[in-house]
Design an enzyme around this catalytic site. Structure first.
Site, PDB file in Angstrom:
ATOM      1  CE  LYS A  64      -6.992  -0.417  -3.812  1.00  0.00           C
ATOM      2  NZ  LYS A  64      -6.265  -0.994  -2.529  1.00  0.00           N
ATOM      3  CB  SER A 139      -2.742   0.881  -3.618  1.00  0.00           C
ATOM      4  OG  SER A 139      -3.585  -0.136  -2.940  1.00  0.00           O
ATOM      5  CB  SER A 163      -3.399  -0.227   0.230  1.00  0.00           C
ATOM      6  OG  SER A 163      -2.421  -0.422  -0.580  1.00  0.00           O
TER       7      SER A 163
HETATM    8  N1  GLN Z   1       2.397   0.249  -0.546  1.00  0.00           N
HETATM    9  C1  GLN Z   1       2.308  -0.910  -0.518  1.00  0.00           C
HETATM   10  C2  GLN Z   1       2.597  -2.077  -1.810  1.00  0.00           C
HETATM   11  O1  GLN Z   1       3.055  -0.941  -2.718  1.00  0.00           O
HETATM   12  C3  GLN Z   1       1.170  -1.661   0.223  1.00  0.00           C
HETATM   13  C4  GLN Z   1       0.111  -1.884  -1.077  1.00  0.00           C
HETATM   14  C5  GLN Z   1      -1.229  -2.464  -0.635  1.00  0.00           C
HETATM   15  O2  GLN Z   1      -1.480  -2.491   0.735  1.00  0.00           O
HETATM   16  N2  GLN Z   1      -1.891  -3.034  -1.596  1.00  0.00           N
HETATM   17  O3  GLN Z   1       3.003  -3.105  -1.855  1.00  0.00           O
END
Ligand code: GLN
Length: 475
Positions: A64, A139, A163
Site C-alpha cells: 500500500k 482504503s 481498510s
Molecule cells: N473507511 C474508514 C475511514 O474512512 C476506515 C479507513 C481505514 O481503515 N483506513 O476512515
C-alpha cells in the site's frame, strides 16, 4: 495454469520441486500487470528494481502506498506527498525484504487511508476486478484488487476502521487486521495512531498465515509494539471447530444489512455449526455508537498527524501567486489548500474541532469513554465465546460514484469493522459467497487480543469446506 493464478503456498511448492523459478514467476506476473492494470488500476507506481531472487520466500507482493520504502516515492495517494522519498524502510518492509519478498509496486488507496472506496486517491479510482463498474472497497482498495486480479500473490494493507477487511470482502479475498501492537507501525504513515494496524491481503487463509509469519513481531522503534512471542501461524491451520463457541451479536444482523449478505452469513454459520461449533446469540449493546465514536477519535488523531504536512519537510511546497499574509504562512496555506483533497480537508476540520478547547470534553473525551464501553462489551462476550461472527460489510461492492457525494453513507460501510479497531482486537474477513450479480461477500471473525490463531483456525475450517476462495473474476 499460469503461475500468477496460484496461491503463494502452491508457488513455494513449485520452487521447492524446481518446477518453476522465481525469475520466471516474476516475469509472468509483471506481464500480467502490464496487460491488466490499465483496466484495474491497482498500482500507482511500479518498483521494478531488478530483484535478486536470492531469499527464502521470493513471493511477489504489492505494498500500500503508505508504507515507507527506502528510495521509492511514497505518497499516501495524496498530492501533498508527491516527490516524498523516505530515507528508510518501514519495519514491515525490512521483514518482507529479509524474507526474500519481491516488491512489485505501490498499491492505490484512498488519500491518507480516508475512505471505503479508493475513490479519494489523487491518482483516480481503482476498479473492482469482479465488475469494473464497481469500487474495490477501501482504503486498501489497490492492495485488494491487485491480489484478486492475480496481479500480486500477496499485498500489505493498513486498517484503521476496516481498510483491510472491507476491500478484502468486496474483492473476494482474505484480509486480516492483526491485534494492535502485533505488527510494527514504524514507517507506516500515520492516520490514527491508536487504531492503525498493518496486515495481509491474500488469496486464501494459508497464505494469510504465511505472510503473518513474516510481518508479526516486536519492533522497539514503535512504542506501541508488543514484545510477546510470535507463534508459527501455519500451525493454526487446523480443520476442526468441534466444540468452539461462536457468538453472533443480535445487533449485527438487523437493519441496514443487505438481505443477500444476511443469507450468506446465515449459511456460513450453519456450515460451522455442522462442523461442530456452537453458535449462540450475544449482545454488544454499545456497538450502535461505534461509527460515531470512531469518527471523533480517528479524525482527532488524523488532524494531529497531518499537521506535519506543511510544505517544509515533505513532498509538495506551493506559494500563492501574490502575497496574502507573510511568506511562511502563505506557503503553509497554499501547500495545504492545494495538497489535500476534499475528504482529507473534511477530516482535518472535524478532528480539529473535536480537539479544540471548549469542545474537547464533549467530543474527544466522551469518544474515548464510549470506546472503553465498546471494548468492555467485547470483553464480556469473549468470556463465553471463542470468536464473534458478523458480516464484514453491510453490502457487496457498490458502483463507482454511487456514494462519493454522500460521506455519511460511505462512513456506514465500516459499521461492522470499526469495533475491532476501537478495542484493538484481531479480525479477519474471508469470502463467504456471491450476490446474484456475482459480487463477493465477506464473513468477519473477531477474536481475543493476540489470538489470531483462533481466527485462522475457524477461517481455515470454513474455507476448506467451501469453494468460494477458488473462484476467479473473469477479466
Ligand atoms: N473507511 C474508514 C475511514 O474512512 C476506515 C479507513 C481505514 O481503515 N483506513 O476512515
Amino acid at each position: 495454469m499460469k503461475p500468477h493464478q496460484l496461491t503463494s503456498h502452491a508457488l513455494l511448492d513449485l520452487f521447492t520441486s524446481k518446477q518453476a523459478s522465481p525469475k520466471e514467476v516474476y516475469e509472468d506476473i509483471v506481464a500480467r500487470i502490464q496487460s491488466l492494470d490499465p483496466k484495474v488500476k491497482a498500482y500507482v507506481r511500479m518498483a521494478f528494481k531488478g530483484p535478486d531472487f536470492s531469499g527464502q520466500m521470493p513471493i511477489p507482493i504489492a505494498i500500500k502506498d503508505n508504507m515507507c520504502i527506502k528510495g521509492e516515492e511514497i505518497t499516501c495517494s495524496s498530492r501533498i506527498l508527491k516527490g516524498f522519498h523516505p530515507p528508510y524502510d518501514a519495519g514491515v518492509i525490512e521483514r518482507v525484504k529479509k524474507s526474500g519478498g519481491v516488491i512489485l509496486g505501490l498499491a492505490n488507496m484512498d488519500e491518507f487511508a480516508f475512505g471505503s472506496s479508493c475513490e479519494s486517491s489523487c491518482y483516480g479510482p481503482t476498479f473492482n476486478p469482479w465488475n469494473l463498474a464497481c469500487v474495490p472497497g477501501g482504503s486498501s482498495g489497490g492492495s485488494a484488487a491487485a491480489v484478486a486480479a492475480d496481479e500480486a500473490f500477496w499485498a500489505l494493507g493498513s486498517d484503521t476502521g476496516g481498510s483491510i477487511r472491507q476491500p478484502a470482502s468486496f474483492c473476494g479475498i482474505v484480509g486480516l487486521k492483526p491485534t494492535y501492537g502485533r505488527v510494527s507501525r514504524y514507517g507506516l504513515i500515520a492516520f490514527a495512531s491508536s487504531l492503525d494496524q498493518i496486515g495481509p491481503l491474500t488469496k486464501d487463509v494459508t497464505d494469510c498465515a504465511l505472510l503473518m509469519n513474516i510481518i508479526a513481531g516486536y519492533d522497539e522503534r514503535d512504542s506501541t509494539s508488543v514484545n510477546a512471542p510470535v507463534p508459527d501461524y501455519t500451525k493454526a491451520l487446523v480443520k476442526d471447530v468441534q466444540g468452539l463457541k461462536i457468538g453472533v451479536p443480535k445487533e449485527a444482523l438487523g437493519e441496514g444489512l443487505d438481505p443477500q449478505v444476511r443469507l450468506l452469513i446465515e449459511e456460513a454459520l450453519a456450515l460451522l455449526q455442522k462442523q461442530g461449533a456452537m453458535v449462540k446469540e450475544v449482545s454488544l449493546p454499545h456497538t450502535p455508537y461505534a461509527v460515531a465514536t470512531y469518527y471523533i477519535v480517528a479524525t482527532a488523531e488524523a488532524s494531529s498527524n497531518l499537521a506535519r504536512f506543511d510544505g517544509v519537510q515533505y513532498g509538495l511546497r506551493a506559494m500563492p501567486a501574490s502575497t496574502r499574509k507573510n511568506a511562511l504562512i502563505d506557503m503553509y496555506e497554499e501547500t495545504r489548500a492545494r495538497g489535500f483533497g476534499d475528504e482529507a480537508k473534511r477530516r482535518i476540520m472535524l478532528g480539529t474541532y473535536a480537539l479544540s478547547s471548549g469542545y474537547y470534553d464533549a467530543y474527544y473525551l466522551r469518544g474515548q469513554k464510549v470506546r472503553t464501553l465498546i471494548k468492555n462489551d467485547l470483553d464480556e462476550v469473549f468470556k463465553s465465546c471463542d470468536v464473534i461472527v458478523t458480516p464484514t460489510a453491510p453490502s457487496v461492492a457498490f458502483k463507482v460514484g454511487e456514494k462519493i457525494s454522500d460521506p455519511l453513507s460511505m462512513y456506514l460501510s465500516d459499521i461492522y469493522t470499526i469495533p475491532a479497531n476501537l478495542a484493538g482486537i484481531p479480525a479477519i474477513s474471508i469470502p463467504c459467497g456471491f450476490s446474484k450479480d456475482g459480487m463477493p461477500a465477506g464473513l468477519q471473525l473477531m477474536g481475543k487480543a493476540f489470538n489470531e490463531e483462533m481466527l485462522l483456525r475457524v477461517a481455515y475450517t470454513y474455507e476448506q469446506n467451501t469453494e468460494w476462495h477458488l473462484r476467479k473474476p473473469n477479466l
